[in-house]
Design a protein around this motif. Structure first.
Motif, mmCIF file in Angstrom:
data_model
loop_
_atom_site.group_PDB
_atom_site.id
_atom_site.type_symbol
_atom_site.label_atom_id
_atom_site.label_comp_id
_atom_site.label_asym_id
_atom_site.label_seq_id
_atom_site.Cartn_x
_atom_site.Cartn_y
_atom_site.Cartn_z
ATOM 1 N N VAL A 120 3.225 -4.386 8.895
ATOM 2 C CA VAL A 120 3.895 -5.568 8.357
ATOM 3 C C VAL A 120 5.327 -5.676 8.868
ATOM 4 O O VAL A 120 5.927 -4.698 9.316
ATOM 5 N N GLY A 121 5.866 -6.881 8.773
ATOM 6 C CA GLY A 121 7.227 -7.114 9.230
ATOM 7 C C GLY A 121 8.275 -6.567 8.290
ATOM 8 O O GLY A 121 9.348 -6.141 8.717
ATOM 9 N N ASP A 122 7.977 -6.556 6.988
ATOM 10 C CA ASP A 122 8.928 -6.095 5.975
ATOM 11 C C ASP A 122 8.136 -5.399 4.875
ATOM 12 O O ASP A 122 7.472 -6.052 4.068
ATOM 13 N N VAL A 123 8.197 -4.073 4.847
ATOM 14 C CA VAL A 123 7.405 -3.305 3.884
ATOM 15 C C VAL A 123 7.815 -3.630 2.446
ATOM 16 O O VAL A 123 6.961 -3.782 1.566
ATOM 17 N N LYS A 124 9.117 -3.760 2.196
ATOM 18 C CA LYS A 124 9.583 -4.044 0.836
ATOM 19 C C LYS A 124 9.060 -5.391 0.348
ATOM 20 O O LYS A 124 8.585 -5.519 -0.788
ATOM 21 N N ALA A 125 9.132 -6.410 1.207
ATOM 22 C CA ALA A 125 8.638 -7.737 0.824
ATOM 23 C C ALA A 125 7.125 -7.721 0.640
ATOM 24 O O ALA A 125 6.588 -8.351 -0.281
ATOM 25 N N GLY A 126 6.426 -6.993 1.520
ATOM 26 C CA GLY A 126 4.981 -6.887 1.387
ATOM 27 C C GLY A 126 4.583 -6.193 0.099
ATOM 28 O O GLY A 126 3.633 -6.598 -0.582
ATOM 29 N N LYS A 127 5.318 -5.147 -0.246
ATOM 30 C CA LYS A 127 5.062 -4.434 -1.496
ATOM 31 C C LYS A 127 5.192 -5.369 -2.689
ATOM 32 O O LYS A 127 4.325 -5.398 -3.571
ATOM 33 N N GLN A 128 6.262 -6.160 -2.719
ATOM 34 C CA GLN A 128 6.465 -7.069 -3.838
ATOM 35 C C GLN A 128 5.376 -8.134 -3.896
ATOM 36 O O GLN A 128 4.903 -8.499 -4.983
ATOM 37 N N PHE A 129 4.962 -8.628 -2.735
ATOM 38 C CA PHE A 129 3.891 -9.630 -2.696
ATOM 39 C C PHE A 129 2.625 -9.080 -3.344
ATOM 40 O O PHE A 129 1.991 -9.751 -4.174
ATOM 41 N N ALA A 157 -2.690 0.648 2.525
ATOM 42 C CA ALA A 157 -1.300 1.053 2.685
ATOM 43 C C ALA A 157 -0.592 0.075 3.615
ATOM 44 O O ALA A 157 -1.222 -0.553 4.477
ATOM 45 N N LEU A 158 0.717 -0.068 3.430
ATOM 46 C CA LEU A 158 1.559 -0.883 4.301
ATOM 47 C C LEU A 158 2.498 0.025 5.078
ATOM 48 O O LEU A 158 3.055 0.979 4.528
ATOM 49 N N PRO A 192 1.989 -12.434 3.513
ATOM 50 C CA PRO A 192 3.066 -12.936 4.386
ATOM 51 C C PRO A 192 2.889 -12.604 5.864
ATOM 52 O O PRO A 192 3.501 -13.256 6.721
ATOM 53 N N ASP A 193 2.058 -11.608 6.175
ATOM 54 C CA ASP A 193 1.830 -11.231 7.569
ATOM 55 C C ASP A 193 0.524 -11.782 8.122
ATOM 56 O O ASP A 193 0.100 -11.404 9.216
ATOM 57 N N GLY A 194 -0.108 -12.682 7.363
ATOM 58 C CA GLY A 194 -1.292 -13.369 7.861
ATOM 59 C C GLY A 194 -2.612 -12.678 7.612
ATOM 60 O O GLY A 194 -3.643 -13.108 8.150
#
Length: 200
Positions: A120-129, A157-158, A192-194
């Motif tokens: 993913v482009g942003d692990v923190k943002a992906g985690k929250q999503f 996992a991300l 968010p990463d498709g």
């Protein structure tokens, strides 16, 4: 707890992909679907089989290569254990690994975990999503890596996209479709990463 029930991989060669999945013993959890969505290079994810000892890694990699797989990174020892990466006939990258560096018994065809790692482009943002979509975190290392509780069939996992590509031994460059659908009881959405999720 949200459960991932199965994964669907899109491929123009579903028959070859099914034979590959059967050889690895993952055909109960992964299906191949005839589709030709445009894609080039790294597709942004890897699949991992976690096993208990090095000779089991070798047995799985041999089975993969005998059934249409291609070597990406030969199996070898490292600081964390022993493992290698192969590419299936559908283009998906498979890592087979163990934290053990020594064999304690004969090789079996048994894996402990099947893990889907999303780059993913942003692990923190992906985690929250994913938290917002009902998933529960089991392990997290800041902005670098996070694991979720997704049931006994497939773990999720991300990881940062560049870090995941480096771990797999490939370039992070890639465009087009991921060619994977995650089937679960979490509902239908796209992250968010498709990456696409569908209700099983």
């Amino acid at each position: 707890m949200i459960t991932i029930n199965s994964l669907t991989l899109d491929t123009p060669e579903p028959t070859a992909a099914k034979a590959f999945h059967t050889a690895l013993g993952v055909d109960a959890h992964i299906t191949a679907r005839d589709a030709e969505a445009p894609t080039t290079g790294f597709r942004g994810f890897t699949l991992s089989l976690v096993v208990s000892q090095p000779n089991i890694v070798d047995a799985y990699i041999e089975a993969a290569l005998d059934n249409g797989g291609a070597t990406v990174t030969p199996a070898k020892k490292s600081l964390w254990g022993y493992g290698g990466v192969v590419q299936g006939p559908d283009g998906a990258l498979w890592k087979v690994a163990t934290s053990s560096k020594k064999n304690k018994g004969p090789a079996t065809r048994h894996f402990e975990d099947l893990v889907l790692l999303l780059g993913v482009g942003d692990v923190k943002a992906g985690k929250q999503f994913y938290l917002d979509h009902g998933l529960e975190v089991t392990r997290s290392f800041g902005r670098k890596y996070v694991e979720f509780a997704t049931g006994p069939k497939v773990k999720l996992a991300l990881y940062g996209r560049h870090a995941l590509a480096k771990d797999a031994g490939v370039s992070p460059d890639g465009t087009g479709a991921h060619r994977i659908v995650i089937r679960s009881d979490a509902g239908t959405f796209t992250d968010p990463d498709g990456f696409s999720w569908e209700t099983d």
